[in-house]
Write a protein that holds these residues in place. Structure first.
Motif, PDB file in Angstrom:
ATOM      1  N   ILE A  24       0.861  -1.176   0.000  1.00 20.85           N
ATOM      2  CA  ILE A  24       0.000   0.000   0.000  1.00 20.85           C
ATOM      3  C   ILE A  24       0.900   1.229   0.000  1.00 20.85           C
ATOM      4  N   ASN A  25       0.876   1.994  -1.083  1.00 24.12           N
ATOM      5  CA  ASN A  25       1.702   3.191  -1.215  1.00 24.12           C
ATOM      6  C   ASN A  25       0.887   4.433  -0.907  1.00 24.12           C
ATOM      7  N   ASP A  26       1.548   5.448  -0.384  1.00 24.22           N
ATOM      8  CA  ASP A  26       0.920   6.734  -0.127  1.00 24.22           C
ATOM      9  C   ASP A  26       1.246   7.650  -1.299  1.00 24.22           C
ATOM     10  N   LEU A  27       0.292   7.829  -2.206  1.00 26.88           N
ATOM     11  CA  LEU A  27       0.493   8.638  -3.401  1.00 26.88           C
ATOM     12  C   LEU A  27      -0.365   9.892  -3.343  1.00 26.88           C
ATOM     13  N   GLU A  28       0.038  10.894  -4.107  1.00 28.76           N
ATOM     14  CA  GLU A  28      -0.748  12.108  -4.297  1.00 28.76           C
ATOM     15  C   GLU A  28      -1.348  12.059  -5.698  1.00 28.76           C
ATOM     16  N   ARG A  29      -2.308  12.921  -5.971  1.00 28.66           N
ATOM     17  CA  ARG A  29      -2.946  12.964  -7.293  1.00 28.66           C
ATOM     18  C   ARG A  29      -1.893  13.107  -8.393  1.00 28.66           C
ATOM     19  N   TYR A  46       5.430  -3.985  -9.981  1.00 28.03           N
ATOM     20  CA  TYR A  46       4.136  -3.326 -10.044  1.00 28.03           C
ATOM     21  C   TYR A  46       4.263  -1.879 -10.478  1.00 28.03           C
ATOM     22  N   LEU A  47       3.155  -1.389 -11.006  1.00 28.94           N
ATOM     23  CA  LEU A  47       3.011  -0.007 -11.448  1.00 28.94           C
ATOM     24  C   LEU A  47       1.622   0.433 -11.014  1.00 28.94           C
ATOM     25  N   GLU A  48       1.559   1.576 -10.333  1.00 28.70           N
ATOM     26  CA  GLU A  48       0.254   2.103  -9.956  1.00 28.70           C
ATOM     27  C   GLU A  48       0.288   3.623 -10.026  1.00 28.70           C
ATOM     28  N   THR A  49      -0.876   4.191 -10.295  1.00 26.12           N
ATOM     29  CA  THR A  49      -0.974   5.637 -10.423  1.00 26.12           C
ATOM     30  C   THR A  49      -2.254   6.135  -9.758  1.00 26.12           C
ATOM     31  N   GLN A  50      -2.152   7.277  -9.108  1.00 21.78           N
ATOM     32  CA  GLN A  50      -3.337   7.878  -8.498  1.00 21.78           C
ATOM     33  C   GLN A  50      -3.942   8.819  -9.520  1.00 21.78           C
ATOM     34  N   ASP A  53      -8.271  12.216  -6.753  1.00 18.25           N
ATOM     35  CA  ASP A  53      -7.976  12.346  -5.322  1.00 18.25           C
ATOM     36  C   ASP A  53      -8.246  11.048  -4.569  1.00 18.25           C
ATOM     37  N   ASN A  54      -9.174  10.219  -5.059  1.00 14.80           N
ATOM     38  CA  ASN A  54      -9.589   9.026  -4.326  1.00 14.80           C
ATOM     39  C   ASN A  54      -9.376   7.711  -5.054  1.00 14.80           C
ATOM     40  N   LEU A  55      -8.785   7.696  -6.242  1.00 19.72           N
ATOM     41  CA  LEU A  55      -8.681   6.464  -7.021  1.00 19.72           C
ATOM     42  C   LEU A  55      -7.246   6.180  -7.446  1.00 19.72           C
ATOM     43  N   ILE A  56      -6.783   4.976  -7.108  1.00 19.99           N
ATOM     44  CA  ILE A  56      -5.471   4.490  -7.537  1.00 19.99           C
ATOM     45  C   ILE A  56      -5.714   3.269  -8.413  1.00 19.99           C
ATOM     46  N   LEU A  57      -5.135   3.264  -9.622  1.00 23.78           N
ATOM     47  CA  LEU A  57      -5.232   2.123 -10.533  1.00 23.78           C
ATOM     48  C   LEU A  57      -3.857   1.474 -10.632  1.00 23.78           C
ATOM     49  N   GLY A  58      -3.832   0.122 -10.661  1.00 19.61           N
ATOM     50  CA  GLY A  58      -2.541  -0.539 -10.707  1.00 19.61           C
ATOM     51  C   GLY A  58      -2.553  -1.869 -11.424  1.00 19.61           C
ATOM     52  N   ILE A  59      -1.355  -2.320 -11.741  1.00 20.70           N
ATOM     53  CA  ILE A  59      -1.126  -3.630 -12.330  1.00 20.70           C
ATOM     54  C   ILE A  59       0.125  -4.206 -11.670  1.00 20.70           C
ATOM     55  N   SER A  60       0.088  -5.495 -11.380  1.00 17.44           N
ATOM     56  CA  SER A  60       1.273  -6.151 -10.824  1.00 17.44           C
ATOM     57  C   SER A  60       1.470  -7.499 -11.502  1.00 17.44           C
ATOM     58  N   TYR A  61       2.720  -7.898 -11.612  1.00 14.78           N
ATOM     59  CA  TYR A  61       3.082  -9.181 -12.203  1.00 14.78           C
ATOM     60  C   TYR A  61       3.972  -9.923 -11.230  1.00 14.78           C
ATOM     61  N   ILE A  77      -9.663   2.470  -3.733  1.00 12.85           N
ATOM     62  CA  ILE A  77     -10.524   3.638  -3.602  1.00 12.85           C
ATOM     63  C   ILE A  77     -10.389   4.155  -2.176  1.00 12.85           C
ATOM     64  N   ARG A  78      -9.885   5.376  -2.053  1.00 10.36           N
ATOM     65  CA  ARG A  78      -9.749   5.987  -0.728  1.00 10.36           C
ATOM     66  C   ARG A  78     -11.121   6.424  -0.232  1.00 10.36           C
ATOM     67  N   THR A  79     -11.362   6.200   1.034  1.00 16.13           N
ATOM     68  CA  THR A  79     -12.615   6.646   1.639  1.00 16.13           C
ATOM     69  C   THR A  79     -12.426   8.066   2.169  1.00 16.13           C
TER      70      THR A  79
END
Length: 164
Positions: A24-29, A46-50, A53-61, A77-79
């Motif tokens: 779980i990474n702490d990312l900004e927009r 893995y690669l993930e992008t925010q 403000d509330n959505l991070i999309l990612g893919i991991s292999y 999805i951040r609450t």
């Protein structure tokens, strides 16, 4: 504190096993994280992008070397509470696809150290991960985690992620 962390890292390097879940990474927009986690029996990239403000999309292999490989496509999805996330994803392994749901919680443990716990579950899949991210620089983190996958497969992993 740094001696304790270095001792823990040294211990983990000699005891690595299978690693499954993405940390779980702490990312900004508009931030993107690229990472690798390695163990004695596998590697994970893995690669993930925010994207908002509330959505991070990612893919991991995951290359399990002695077993199957797996690819995950997921969203976090951040609450309203910044420490809680909902996780929705799909794991593809040997042409089998398993959808899963889960959640994660993260919190600052000390300066430059964040802890997290995540749980995902799907049809025949249950996975728990406890971990910590230690900030090395403003754009890189060291990750140490313990994962438990259904079927009593437990692992300790260590990795690094870079944010840009």
């Amino acid at each position: 504190m740094k001696k304790v962390i270095m001792t823990l890292i040294s211990f983990l390097l000699f005891n690595m096993n299978n690693v499954f879940a993405t940390p779980i990474n702490d990312l900004e927009r508009d931030d993107t994280a690229v990472g690798v986690i390695s163990g004695s029996k596998n590697s994970m990239y893995y690669l993930e992008t925010q994207t908002t403000d509330n959505l991070i999309l990612g893919i991991s292999y995951r290359d399990l070397r002695n077993d199957k490989s797996a690819t995950d496509y997921y969203a976090q999805i951040r609450t309203d509470n910044d420490t809680l996330r909902v996780i929705v994803g799909n794991r593809i392994s040997d042409s089998h696809s398993i959808g899963y749901l889960g959640g994660a919680v993260q919190s600052e443990l000390a300066d430059d150290l964040e802890g997290y716990a995540s749980l995902i579950a799907g049809n025949g899949l249950q996975e728990l991960q406890l971990g910590a991210n230690y900030r090395l620089t403003d754009t890189s983190d060291l990750n140490i985690n313990l994962s438990t996958l259904s079927g009593n497969k437990s692992s300790i992993g260590i990795g690094v992620s870079c944010k840009f």
